[in-house]
Design a protein around this motif. Sequence first.
Motif, short mmCIF file in Angstrom:
data_model
loop_
_atom_site.label_atom_id
_atom_site.label_comp_id
_atom_site.label_asym_id
_atom_site.label_seq_id
_atom_site.Cartn_x
_atom_site.Cartn_y
_atom_site.Cartn_z
N SER A 61 -4.26 3.62 -2.85
CA SER A 61 -5.04 3.61 -4.10
C SER A 61 -4.13 3.45 -5.30
N THR A 62 -2.98 4.12 -5.28
CA THR A 62 -2.04 4.03 -6.40
C THR A 62 -1.54 2.60 -6.54
N TRP B 62 -3.39 15.04 6.91
CA TRP B 62 -2.46 14.91 5.78
C TRP B 62 -1.86 13.51 5.71
N LEU B 63 -1.53 12.96 6.86
CA LEU B 63 -0.95 11.63 6.89
C LEU B 63 -1.95 10.60 6.39
N SER B 64 -3.19 10.70 6.82
CA SER B 64 -4.20 9.74 6.36
C SER B 64 -4.49 9.94 4.87
N LEU B 65 -4.44 11.19 4.39
CA LEU B 65 -4.64 11.44 2.97
C LEU B 65 -3.52 10.82 2.14
N VAL B 66 -2.27 10.98 2.58
CA VAL B 66 -1.14 10.39 1.86
C VAL B 66 -1.23 8.87 1.88
N ARG B 67 -1.63 8.29 3.01
CA ARG B 67 -1.79 6.82 3.08
C ARG B 67 -2.86 6.34 2.11
N ASP B 68 -3.97 7.06 2.03
CA ASP B 68 -5.03 6.68 1.10
C ASP B 68 -4.57 6.76 -0.35
N ILE B 69 -3.84 7.82 -0.69
CA ILE B 69 -3.36 7.99 -2.07
C ILE B 69 -2.37 6.90 -2.43
N VAL B 70 -1.44 6.60 -1.53
CA VAL B 70 -0.45 5.55 -1.80
C VAL B 70 -1.15 4.19 -1.94
#
Length: 111
Positions: free
Chosen positions: A48-49, A38-46
């Motif tokens: 990319s945004t 989840w932490l790596s997913l949130v980092r990727d989304i932030v």
Amino acid sequence: SFNGRVSYNKPTVGGYPMSVCFACQSTSLHDEPEPSLWLSLVRDIVGSTGSVFSFMAEQPSQLKFIEWPSFTTTLKTATLSLFLVAVFIVALSSVDSALCYVLALILRKSL
């Protein structure tokens, strides 16, 4: 002398016997735990945004580099496109009609 026996010398480091245990050794270069999914997913989304926002911020300055076509060029291109669409419609309709005629002939002869 070689008499058919295989001698095995235990590996040593500095004169001390060395134990080799592959299962006990860590293969990572550091002992930090991996971040959770989840932490790596949130980092990727932030991340990319942020890159999307920076891309959108620089787009108004890129509009001055676009070479817009003139009205006559646009009219010629649109006319050519409509003409080609009409030609393809006629060609495909002709092929369809010919195949339907051939199919009807084959079905009449087979009955």
